[in-house]
Write a protein that holds these residues in place. Structure first.
Motif, PDB file in Angstrom:
ATOM      1  N   LEU A 288       0.840  -1.210   0.000  1.00 24.03           N
ATOM      2  CA  LEU A 288       0.000   0.000   0.000  1.00 24.03           C
ATOM      3  C   LEU A 288       0.871   1.254   0.000  1.00 24.03           C
ATOM      4  O   LEU A 288       0.586   2.228  -0.706  1.00 24.03           O
ATOM      5  N   GLY A 289       1.932   1.246   0.797  1.00 26.60           N
ATOM      6  CA  GLY A 289       2.837   2.388   0.830  1.00 26.60           C
ATOM      7  C   GLY A 289       3.499   2.638  -0.508  1.00 26.60           C
ATOM      8  O   GLY A 289       3.643   3.790  -0.944  1.00 26.60           O
ATOM      9  N   PHE A 290       3.890   1.547  -1.187  1.00 27.67           N
ATOM     10  CA  PHE A 290       4.488   1.701  -2.520  1.00 27.67           C
ATOM     11  C   PHE A 290       3.514   2.382  -3.474  1.00 27.67           C
ATOM     12  O   PHE A 290       3.879   3.336  -4.179  1.00 27.67           O
ATOM     13  N   ARG A 291       2.275   1.950  -3.494  1.00 29.29           N
ATOM     14  CA  ARG A 291       1.282   2.544  -4.403  1.00 29.29           C
ATOM     15  C   ARG A 291       1.004   4.001  -4.021  1.00 29.29           C
ATOM     16  O   ARG A 291       0.854   4.857  -4.898  1.00 29.29           O
ATOM     17  N   ASP A 292       0.933   4.274  -2.716  1.00 29.14           N
ATOM     18  CA  ASP A 292       0.736   5.658  -2.275  1.00 29.14           C
ATOM     19  C   ASP A 292       1.846   6.557  -2.816  1.00 29.14           C
ATOM     20  O   ASP A 292       1.593   7.659  -3.320  1.00 29.14           O
ATOM     21  N   GLY A 293       3.092   6.078  -2.690  1.00 26.87           N
ATOM     22  CA  GLY A 293       4.234   6.881  -3.112  1.00 26.87           C
ATOM     23  C   GLY A 293       4.266   7.132  -4.605  1.00 26.87           C
ATOM     24  O   GLY A 293       4.588   8.245  -5.059  1.00 26.87           O
ATOM     25  N   VAL A 294       3.941   6.106  -5.386  1.00 27.35           N
ATOM     26  CA  VAL A 294       3.926   6.264  -6.840  1.00 27.35           C
ATOM     27  C   VAL A 294       2.866   7.278  -7.261  1.00 27.35           C
ATOM     28  O   VAL A 294       3.121   8.178  -8.071  1.00 27.35           O
ATOM     29  N   ASP A 318      -4.758   2.304  -9.838  1.00 26.95           N
ATOM     30  CA  ASP A 318      -4.913   1.293 -10.879  1.00 26.95           C
ATOM     31  C   ASP A 318      -4.485   1.831 -12.236  1.00 26.95           C
ATOM     32  O   ASP A 318      -3.885   1.107 -13.042  1.00 26.95           O
ATOM     33  N   ARG A 319      -4.762   3.099 -12.532  1.00 25.67           N
ATOM     34  CA  ARG A 319      -4.367   3.683 -13.810  1.00 25.67           C
ATOM     35  C   ARG A 319      -2.850   3.899 -13.862  1.00 25.67           C
ATOM     36  O   ARG A 319      -2.192   3.566 -14.830  1.00 25.67           O
ATOM     37  N   ILE A 320      -2.313   4.444 -12.799  1.00 23.45           N
ATOM     38  CA  ILE A 320      -0.880   4.705 -12.777  1.00 23.45           C
ATOM     39  C   ILE A 320      -0.087   3.403 -12.759  1.00 23.45           C
ATOM     40  O   ILE A 320       1.035   3.331 -13.244  1.00 23.45           O
ATOM     41  N   GLY A 321      -0.693   2.344 -12.256  1.00 22.31           N
ATOM     42  CA  GLY A 321      -0.001   1.058 -12.189  1.00 22.31           C
ATOM     43  C   GLY A 321      -0.019   0.279 -13.487  1.00 22.31           C
ATOM     44  O   GLY A 321       0.656  -0.759 -13.594  1.00 22.31           O
ATOM     45  N   ALA A 322      -0.741   0.720 -14.505  1.00 24.74           N
ATOM     46  CA  ALA A 322      -0.781  -0.007 -15.772  1.00 24.74           C
ATOM     47  C   ALA A 322       0.613  -0.053 -16.394  1.00 24.74           C
ATOM     48  O   ALA A 322       1.253   0.975 -16.582  1.00 24.74           O
ATOM     49  N   GLY A 323       1.086  -1.260 -16.695  1.00 25.81           N
ATOM     50  CA  GLY A 323       2.416  -1.422 -17.278  1.00 25.81           C
ATOM     51  C   GLY A 323       3.548  -1.334 -16.273  1.00 25.81           C
ATOM     52  O   GLY A 323       4.725  -1.328 -16.656  1.00 25.81           O
ATOM     53  N   LEU A 324       3.234  -1.287 -14.985  1.00 20.34           N
ATOM     54  CA  LEU A 324       4.250  -1.126 -13.953  1.00 20.34           C
ATOM     55  C   LEU A 324       4.734  -2.486 -13.465  1.00 20.34           C
ATOM     56  O   LEU A 324       3.936  -3.352 -13.097  1.00 20.34           O
ATOM     57  N   THR A 325       6.046  -2.668 -13.478  1.00 18.93           N
ATOM     58  CA  THR A 325       6.682  -3.847 -12.889  1.00 18.93           C
ATOM     59  C   THR A 325       7.408  -3.396 -11.630  1.00 18.93           C
ATOM     60  O   THR A 325       8.147  -2.409 -11.670  1.00 18.93           O
ATOM     61  N   ALA A 326       7.181  -4.096 -10.519  1.00 20.09           N
ATOM     62  CA  ALA A 326       7.786  -3.637  -9.266  1.00 20.09           C
ATOM     63  C   ALA A 326       8.088  -4.814  -8.345  1.00 20.09           C
ATOM     64  O   ALA A 326       7.368  -5.820  -8.333  1.00 20.09           O
ATOM     65  N   VAL A 327       9.155  -4.666  -7.576  1.00 17.73           N
ATOM     66  CA  VAL A 327       9.490  -5.570  -6.481  1.00 17.73           C
ATOM     67  C   VAL A 327       9.620  -4.708  -5.230  1.00 17.73           C
ATOM     68  O   VAL A 327      10.410  -3.756  -5.202  1.00 17.73           O
ATOM     69  N   VAL A 328       8.832  -5.030  -4.220  1.00 19.32           N
ATOM     70  CA  VAL A 328       8.841  -4.280  -2.966  1.00 19.32           C
ATOM     71  C   VAL A 328       9.175  -5.261  -1.844  1.00 19.32           C
ATOM     72  O   VAL A 328       8.379  -6.151  -1.533  1.00 19.32           O
ATOM     73  N   SER A 329      10.350  -5.104  -1.270  1.00 22.73           N
ATOM     74  CA  SER A 329      10.811  -6.010  -0.222  1.00 22.73           C
ATOM     75  C   SER A 329      11.150  -5.213   1.031  1.00 22.73           C
ATOM     76  O   SER A 329      11.895  -4.238   0.968  1.00 22.73           O
ATOM     77  N   ASP A 352       3.612   4.419   5.752  1.00 27.19           N
ATOM     78  CA  ASP A 352       4.119   5.789   5.614  1.00 27.19           C
ATOM     79  C   ASP A 352       5.593   5.806   5.231  1.00 27.19           C
ATOM     80  O   ASP A 352       6.016   6.640   4.414  1.00 27.19           O
ATOM     81  N   CYS A 353       6.378   4.906   5.814  1.00 26.50           N
ATOM     82  CA  CYS A 353       7.817   4.883   5.537  1.00 26.50           C
ATOM     83  C   CYS A 353       8.093   4.549   4.076  1.00 26.50           C
ATOM     84  O   CYS A 353       8.878   5.231   3.395  1.00 26.50           O
ATOM     85  N   VAL A 354       7.471   3.494   3.585  1.00 32.23           N
ATOM     86  CA  VAL A 354       7.680   3.091   2.190  1.00 32.23           C
ATOM     87  C   VAL A 354       7.097   4.144   1.256  1.00 32.23           C
ATOM     88  O   VAL A 354       7.712   4.515   0.248  1.00 32.23           O
ATOM     89  N   GLY A 355       5.911   4.664   1.570  1.00 33.16           N
ATOM     90  CA  GLY A 355       5.289   5.663   0.718  1.00 33.16           C
ATOM     91  C   GLY A 355       6.149   6.905   0.550  1.00 33.16           C
ATOM     92  O   GLY A 355       6.323   7.408  -0.569  1.00 33.16           O
ATOM     93  N   GLN A 356       6.714   7.395   1.639  1.00 30.81           N
ATOM     94  CA  GLN A 356       7.542   8.593   1.564  1.00 30.81           C
ATOM     95  C   GLN A 356       8.818   8.340   0.778  1.00 30.81           C
ATOM     96  O   GLN A 356       9.239   9.160  -0.048  1.00 30.81           O
ATOM     97  N   ALA A 357       9.453   7.187   1.008  1.00 31.70           N
ATOM     98  CA  ALA A 357      10.704   6.871   0.301  1.00 31.70           C
ATOM     99  C   ALA A 357      10.462   6.724  -1.201  1.00 31.70           C
ATOM    100  O   ALA A 357      11.246   7.216  -2.025  1.00 31.70           O
ATOM    101  N   VAL A 358       9.384   6.053  -1.578  1.00 30.96           N
ATOM    102  CA  VAL A 358       9.068   5.889  -2.995  1.00 30.96           C
ATOM    103  C   VAL A 358       8.757   7.241  -3.629  1.00 30.96           C
ATOM    104  O   VAL A 358       9.223   7.553  -4.741  1.00 30.96           O
ATOM    105  N   GLN A 359       7.976   8.063  -2.946  1.00 37.77           N
ATOM    106  CA  GLN A 359       7.652   9.382  -3.478  1.00 37.77           C
ATOM    107  C   GLN A 359       8.922  10.213  -3.692  1.00 37.77           C
ATOM    108  O   GLN A 359       9.076  10.871  -4.730  1.00 37.77           O
TER     109      GLN A 359
END
Length: 387
Positions: A288-294, A318-329, A352-359
């Motif tokens: 969820l944090g990854f998607r928030d950040g993107v 869902d729209r922004i994720g079209a064609g997106l390949t990601a690994v979140v560990s 929040d931590c992952v979301g901020q870092a991805v953003q």
């Protein structure tokens, strides 16, 4: 029905412990008595070796599926202490192979639980008609033999040792598993994942069961999750762009570290794989944090560029994720999972931590790569308009 037939008291309770409990209800410990369960036996046998290798920072593990139905798991570690209950590296040999550790789970960010519920080599021993153990330690080679979870010989010196390490060979009990066999592909998929997620790990898998040349695979990926993202796109009919946005970031707020790699490619399919302490997850706060950040980074960039994407109400995750390949560990000191299968990560602070870092990382990339950023925004807008 008589009173005697309906009476139930403590005398009717059967208490099973250790290997007896595992043999009585194997599905509770390894999931099944078919192919899946046999694969779990291999993972449980390799569990200690993998964690020991990760603790050292590097090392190799060799797994061989033998022609007679046995499985051999060998490592190049210091060797399990052969003749003491507890040693500096953990349980001694006989304790390791007879004491059940069910449900223990990962103890920190560097620990991995490979099996179904963490019974370890003792569970494998209990479900094998035979197991042999070899330890190479301090220049001495030790051997010990087991049958259905019980030691039939003590640890015995067997000459000089070349190098160090531990080798476990086991033959699953046909009375429990029938004619089922391990799946080379199933084992390869999981060990490949582990090598992607842990850069110091090297795993070799060899299948000698067939009549021809043995199947073999070696997994070692110095690029970590970046290599994983490339692998996920490797079977795509359209080539992916060269740019992968990848980073590793430690955040004390979540008491752990995140490793993230992602990119957009020509397909409209979304491929997001998430992991917690190297365990595959079906979602959770890290995803969820990854998607928030993107979403936040793309929307902010589009607003700065005065793009129509910034005000398009249809541009969600869902729209922004079209064609997106990601690994979140994420690797956490105190992972919290939702439900008994541990498929969903629940640590609230991770989102929040992952979301901020991805953003932050994606926002920086969008600013520095103007041409590629424009192409990403155009793809997202065009994809939304088609929907």
């Amino acid at each position: 029905m008589t009173e005697e037939a309906t009476r139930y008291d403590a005398s009717h309770i059967q208490v099973l412990e250790g290997w007896e409990a595992v043999r009585k209800r194997p599905g509770m410990y390894i999931g099944s008595t078919g192919e899946r369960g046999l694969n779990q036996l291999v993972f449980e046998a390799a569990d200690r070796a993998v964690n020991e290798t990760l603790a050292r920072g590097s090392g190799s593990i060799d797994i061989t599926l033998m022609p007679d139905g046995g499985v051999c798991v060998a490592d190049d570690g210091p060797g399990v202490p052969p003749d003491e209950p507890e040693g500096a590296n953990g349980p001694g040999l006989e304790a390791l192979l007879t004491r059940m550790q069910a449900g223990a789970g990962p103890g920190g960010r560097h620990d991995v639980m490979l099996g179904f519920c963490g019974v370890g080599p003792a569970g494998v021993n209990a479900l094998s008609r035979r197991m042999t153990a070899e330890v190479r330690r301090d220049g001495v080679r030790w051997v010990q033999e087991y049958a259905r979870g019980v030691a039939v010989t003590p640890p015995t010196e067997a000459g000089a040792a070349n190098g160090s390490g531990t080798t476990l060979a086991f033959w699953p009990d046909a009375d429990i598993f029938g004619t089922a066999e391990c799946s080379f592909d199933g084992l390869a998929e999981r060990f490949r994942e582990l090598a992607f997620l842990n850069q110091g790990l090297e795993v070799s898998l060899t299948d000698r069961r067939g009549p021809g040349e043995p199947l073999s695979a070696r997994f070692r990926f110095p690029g970590g999750v970046r290599d994983f993202a490339v692998f996920l796109d490797s079977h795509m009919p359209e080539p992916a762009p060269a740019d992968i946005i990848a980073f590793e970031h430690e955040d004390p707020r979540m008491a752990g570290v995140m490793e993230v790699a992602f990119r957009w490619c020509g397909s409209h399919e979304e491929r997001v794989r998430s992991f917690a302490n190297s365990r595959p997850t079906e979602g959770g706060t890290h995803e969820l944090g990854f998607r928030d950040g993107v979403v936040a980074a793309v929307t902010a960039y589009a607003r700065q560029q005065q793009s129509s994407a910034a005000t398009d109400p249809g541009l969600g995750a869902d729209r922004i994720g079209a064609g997106l390949t990601a690994v979140v560990s994420v690797k956490l000191d105190r992972p919290e999972f939702v439900g008994p299968t541990r498929g969903v990560l629940g640590n609230s602070e991770v989102r929040d931590c992952v979301g901020q870092a991805v953003q932050d990382h994606l926002g920086r990339w969008l600013k520095e790569q103007q041409g590629r950023a424009a192409a990403v925004i155009d793809r997202i807008v065009q994809g939304a308009s088609r929907n």
